[in-house]
Design a protein around this motif. Structure first.
Motif, mmCIF file in Angstrom:
data_model
loop_
_atom_site.group_PDB
_atom_site.id
_atom_site.type_symbol
_atom_site.label_atom_id
_atom_site.label_comp_id
_atom_site.label_asym_id
_atom_site.label_seq_id
_atom_site.Cartn_x
_atom_site.Cartn_y
_atom_site.Cartn_z
ATOM 1 N N LEU A 39 -2.769 -3.166 -10.530
ATOM 2 C CA LEU A 39 -3.550 -3.846 -9.501
ATOM 3 C C LEU A 39 -2.891 -5.159 -9.084
ATOM 4 O O LEU A 39 -2.869 -5.511 -7.893
ATOM 5 C CB LEU A 39 -4.972 -4.111 -10.008
ATOM 6 C CG LEU A 39 -5.838 -2.868 -10.244
ATOM 7 C CD1 LEU A 39 -7.152 -3.261 -10.907
ATOM 8 C CD2 LEU A 39 -6.093 -2.117 -8.948
ATOM 9 N N CYS B 74 -1.992 -4.494 -5.274
ATOM 10 C CA CYS B 74 -3.182 -4.870 -4.506
ATOM 11 C C CYS B 74 -3.332 -6.379 -4.322
ATOM 12 O O CYS B 74 -3.549 -6.860 -3.207
ATOM 13 C CB CYS B 74 -4.437 -4.304 -5.177
ATOM 14 S SG CYS B 74 -4.474 -2.493 -5.249
ATOM 15 N N VAL C 75 -5.991 -1.818 1.324
ATOM 16 C CA VAL C 75 -5.766 -2.358 -0.019
ATOM 17 C C VAL C 75 -6.925 -1.996 -0.942
ATOM 18 O O VAL C 75 -6.717 -1.618 -2.106
ATOM 19 C CB VAL C 75 -5.575 -3.887 0.032
ATOM 20 C CG1 VAL C 75 -5.542 -4.467 -1.382
ATOM 21 C CG2 VAL C 75 -4.282 -4.244 0.765
ATOM 22 N N VAL D 186 0.840 -1.209 0.000
ATOM 23 C CA VAL D 186 0.000 0.000 0.000
ATOM 24 C C VAL D 186 0.868 1.250 0.000
ATOM 25 O O VAL D 186 0.606 2.205 -0.749
ATOM 26 C CB VAL D 186 -0.952 -0.002 1.217
ATOM 27 C CG1 VAL D 186 -1.595 1.378 1.382
ATOM 28 C CG2 VAL D 186 -2.029 -1.067 1.048
ATOM 29 N N GLY E 218 -6.702 0.212 -4.317
ATOM 30 C CA GLY E 218 -7.190 -0.311 -5.586
ATOM 31 C C GLY E 218 -8.227 0.595 -6.225
ATOM 32 O O GLY E 218 -8.213 0.819 -7.440
#
Length: 199
Positions: free
Chosen positions: A129, A133, A164, A66, A168
């Motif tokens: 992503l 993530c 997270v 993150v 995202g």
């Protein structure tokens, strides 16, 4: 370096352009290196947790991803903002000043009119992503599967999942998927209006 014969109004604009491109190039390098740093962090945490046989080490991965992902996103936003400012504000001002029939900084717009730009950006979005993530979510799932969890662990997991998901969401919202249409001579009369609309 670009040259300018008129040291009056034109030189400061060209100097600003040069400085913006330097900053943009620096941020692009920083942004790309953050992806490599994230991949290295994922590998380090996974190997460390496996060798030490400590499942809780996996919970170090989500906050790390993150933090790196947020820094990546901030740099990506600044890169896009610089390009947008050059396309919609600085470029039209310089073009109007020199009386050019075509945009002075045409590449800033032309490279965005590629027909495959949207598909490439969608793939890039998926890669972002997957990098920032998905590994965190997999680490959380693995931790919950491998060992039993205390209340404190579940609280930490809930916080990490929230972080997270927020990251995202921001990555998706800020994805620049638009494709500009190619410039044509008919756009010449629209340059001042485009500049004003961007302000």
């Amino acid at each position: 370096m670009l040259k300018w014969d008129d040291a009056g109004e034109g030189l400061p604009l060209i100097t600003e352009y040069q400085q913006l491109k330097i900053e943009q190039a620096h941020r692009i390098g920083t942004r790309d290196n953050l992806m490599y740093a994230t991949l290295a962090s994922i590998a380090a945490v996974a190997v460390g947790a496996y060798q030490a046989r400590i499942a809780d080490l996996l919970l170090l991965l989500p906050p790390g991803c993150v933090i790196l992902g947020w820094t990546y996103l901030v740099n990506d936003q600044k890169i896009s903002a610089i390009g947008r400012y050059i396309r919609l504000d600085l470029g039209p001002r310089v073009t109007e000043l020199v009386g050019s029939k075509t945009p002075v900084f045409g590449w800033e717009s032309n490279h965005r009119s590629d027909r495959r730009r949207r598909s490439r950006k969608i793939i890039q979005l998926g890669a972002d992503l997957m990098t920032f993530c998905v590994p965190g979510l997999i680490a959380i799932a693995a931790r919950l599967t491998i060992a039993s969890s205390s209340i404190l662990t579940m609280v930490i997991v809930a916080v990490e999942i929230t972080l997270v998901v927020i990251l995202g969401t921001q990555i998706v919202v800020n994805a620049d998927l638009a494709r500009d249409r190619p410039w044509s001579a008919a756009d010449d009369d629209l340059l001042p209006a485009t500049r004003d609309a961007a302000r």
